[in-house]
Design a protein around this motif. Structure first.
Motif, PDB file in Angstrom:
ATOM      1  N   LEU A  50      32.566  45.964  30.647  1.00 15.45           N
ATOM      2  CA  LEU A  50      33.578  45.193  31.366  1.00 15.45           C
ATOM      3  C   LEU A  50      34.097  45.949  32.584  1.00 15.45           C
ATOM      4  O   LEU A  50      34.265  45.371  33.668  1.00 15.45           O
ATOM      5  N   GLU A  53      31.411  45.845  35.400  1.00 16.39           N
ATOM      6  CA  GLU A  53      31.234  44.541  36.027  1.00 16.39           C
ATOM      7  C   GLU A  53      32.476  44.103  36.805  1.00 16.39           C
ATOM      8  O   GLU A  53      32.358  43.521  37.894  1.00 16.39           O
ATOM      9  N   PHE A  59      31.848  40.325  37.387  1.00 19.23           N
ATOM     10  CA  PHE A  59      32.145  39.930  36.007  1.00 19.23           C
ATOM     11  C   PHE A  59      32.283  38.422  35.901  1.00 19.23           C
ATOM     12  O   PHE A  59      32.924  37.767  36.730  1.00 19.23           O
TER      13      PHE A  59
END
Length: 664
Positions: A50, A53, A59
């Protein structure tokens, strides 16, 4: 993210103790900590992905959920579907209904919430539950729903603020867990709020490793810290047991041990190279599927062949990995390979996952509404509902008499009782026998499960919190006050397996009794209770707990009847007329690990002051315990008498008269 072979090796370190723990292998009494290792790994990996990204501006929440669906759902749905035929063939209606409800919980990602109720004393046995292990998957699934939203909102604004919030939430979660094991122990074990700190430690590891400079410059120190971490996990897996409150501050040992391996076990360290070896990495790659398979295999084996032994459990443990390899090869991998994305694109994976979960949940709802589908057994000679009723919970006089002080008329057979039956569930199950032994017996029952009939001592165990202990003290005080106000009572019948001797005891002062003093302190508490009882003019006797074989006799008896085994299939041997000698105790002594104080030793020590009627003398002869006598099932589970078994023994041995003759 860069592949780290040692993380796959760490997955092996997580899954093996869990499997060995559920198989019942000594000495993995703390193997449940493998789940905590998984939580830390998940927190680390998910946060790393996470962070990367989000920081790179690529993301996508849909992409994240797609990857999670590909990783988790195909294998989960497949294994749950494979469980259904065996549940259909082998589970009694009540078991099948509970299994069906568990399927609904799996489909809706709330298994951890559903299984909180499984901690209740008379809930279906944990080791007979094929889907119990899905609670940890539900915790992770709930984390996956919430955590990306948190990082999306915080990380683009301030990395330091995000880190501060993670630290704050992790500390708060750990504090809640430390409070929770004292006040809501079952929910504390299963729910995300008290497990989030373990995932949070993994997330903090991701932040720490995102720094450009190494945390520790010295390779030797990194190696030492990684080794210390591995020792922490191994030590917890071997030395922890069910008496350790969990999760709590004790969980810091395996959790921080996992964190130290993630942070410091590079390829330049011995631990890093050890975890990167081909065998452990291979096991790690199979760890998710192995975790999914092991519990159903163990549970169904215990249902179908209740007298499982170590040889069978070793074979099933190996089978877990054989099935895991096939599942990894044929189910996990196809859904995750890049070329498979052309066939199973995002829309397809979401749609197929939804269909699979709806199918599981729909079947579960049908099983629930059909009350366990007793029609499954219409073609066999056995009356299955009647068979199941023979091992139903034995509440004694009435279920009103369980778990609390009761003035219900259902808990007495006369307004002026001559007999008081006082204790825990091992007192409760005696009521049918006392009633059967004498027509018109005047009996009052007062029982609270796991609460021994002692005024100043209570059970101290991780799954019984402070509120429960306060309730136990209050219950016994109320029973004593009732006895003092009812002079018609001439005989007090006590019973309990006195789990406080082996598991732990605590006084009214809230201080745990040290193990070295436990038997002497409990004997003193027993003597004080007997003195109070005798001051009322009543005489006292204790009816011993049943000899326990270490397996569910009731399940064995229903299985033997259902599958055509002989009547003596469930008989078992004891060490002598009074107790058992387990392999565990022998191994503990061999390894120099002192076994806990023995409840049998306590009973024999207290017998000069408290006369005891030994049930083992009625059930066993020359060490062989006969659990079906004149067609009656004597047991309903691993220790409690069935209704028919209690009534049979009470009538045969004239318990009422035996109490009058023995009480003092």
């Amino acid at each position: 993210m860069k592949y780290r072979a040692e993380i796959d090796g760490l997955r092996a370190v997580a899954v093996l103790p869990v499997i060995f723990f559920h198989a019942g292998f000594f000495p993995f009494s703390g193997g449940f900590v493998g789940v905590d290792v998984f939580f830390v790994i998940s927190g680390y990996l998910i946060t790393t992905i996470l962070m990367t990204e989000i920081s790179e501006g690529r993301f996508s929440l849909l992409s994240f959920y797609e990857r999670r669906a590909r990783r988790i759902l195909p294998a989960l749905i497949f294994v749950c579907a494979c469980c259904i035929p065996f549940a259909w063939l082998w589970m009694l209606p009540a078991e099948f209904k509970y299994f069906s409800e568990a399927l609904i919980a799996v489909a809706l990602f709330y298994s951890n919430i559903f299984f909180i109720g499984g901690a209740e004393y008379f809930a279906p046995a944990v080791d007979l539950n094929p889907l119990l292990h899905t609670w940890s998957l539900a915790v992770e699934e709930q984390f996956y729903i919430l955590f990306p939203l948190l990082l999306m909102g915080l990380l683009p604004r301030s990395r330091k603020a995000t880190l501060a919030v993670l630290v704050l939430l992790s500390v708060a979660s750990l504090a809640l867990a430390e409070y929770g094991w004292r006040h809501f122990s079952s929910a504390n074990f299963y729910l995300l709020p008290t497990r989030a700190w373990e995932l949070g430690i993994g997330a903090l590891c991701a932040f720490a490793l995102a720094r450009p400079e190494p945390l520790v410059a010295s390779a030797r120190l990194r190696g030492a810290l990684a080794a210390l971490g591995l020792m922490g996990i191994a030590g917890a897996a071997v030395l922890f047991d069910g008496q350790i409150p969990f999760p709590s501050l004790w969980a810091l040992i395996p959790v921080l041990g996992t964190a130290m391996i993630i942070l410091f076990a590079g390829q330049e360290t011995l631990v890093g190279r050890l975890l990167s070896n081909r065998v452990l990495v291979g096991i790690g790659l199979l760890s998710y599927s192995a975790y999914l398979w092991h519990q159903p295999l163990f549970a169904f084996a215990r249902i179908r062949f209740p007298r499982t032994d170590d040889t069978m459990m070793i074979g099933l443990s190996i089978a877990s990995f054989v099935l895991a390899y096939l599942t990894w090869l044929l189910v996990e991998t196809p859904f995750r390979q890049r070329r498979a994305r052309q066939i199973f694109n995002r829309a397809t994976i979401f749609a197929s996952s939804a269909v699979g979960l709806l199918a599981l949940g729909g079947f579960g709802l049908w099983g629930h509404l059909q009350n366990g589908a007793p029609m499954r057994f219409a073609t066999i000679e056995q009356d299955v509902p009647a068979l199941e009723a023979r091992v139903a919970i034995n509440f004694g006089l009435h279920h009103d008499c369980e778990d609390k002080f009761s003035e219900s008329p259902n808990c007495r057979t006369a307004e002026d009782p001559e007999f008081l039956l006082w204790g825990d569930s091992y007192a409760m199950h005696l009521a049918p026998g006392l009633i059967a032994s004498e027509a018109g017996l005047k009996l009052q029952q007062q029982s609270k499960s796991s609460c021994a009939p002692l005024l100043d001592m209570s059970l101290f165990r991780a799954d019984y919190d402070a509120d429960w202990r306060a309730g136990c003290f209050a219950f016994n005080d109320q029973v004593m006050a009732w006895l003092e106000a009812n002079p018609s009572v001439r005989y007090v019948v006590l019973s309990s397996p006195f789990g406080i001797v082996e598991d732990g005891a605590i006084g009214r002062d809230g201080i745990e009794v040290p193990e070295a003093e436990r038997i002497s302190r409990i004997i003193a508490a027993t003597s004080a209770t007997l003195e109070r009882i005798r001051r009322t003019g009543a005489r006292v006797v204790l009816i011993s707990p049943t000899p326990s074989p270490g397996f569910n006799v009731g399940n064995c008896l229903t299985g033997a009847a259902l599958f055509g085994y002989g009547e003596d299939h469930c008989d078992f041997f004891t060490r002598d007329g009074h107790g058992d000698q387990t392999l565990l105790v022998s191994l503990q002594r061999l390894l120099g690990k002192s076994p806990r104080p023995d409840a049998l030793a306590f009973l024999e020590a207290i017998e000069p002051d408290l006369p005891i009627i030994w049930l083992s003398d009625m059930i066993c002869s020359y060490g062989l315990c006969d659990v079906v006598q004149e067609g009656r099932f004597i047991y309903r589970d691993s220790g409690h008498l069935s209704k028919e078994g209690s009534a049979y023994l009470g009538e045969r041995y004239d318990w009422a008269e035996l109490v009058r003759a023995t009480a003092r």
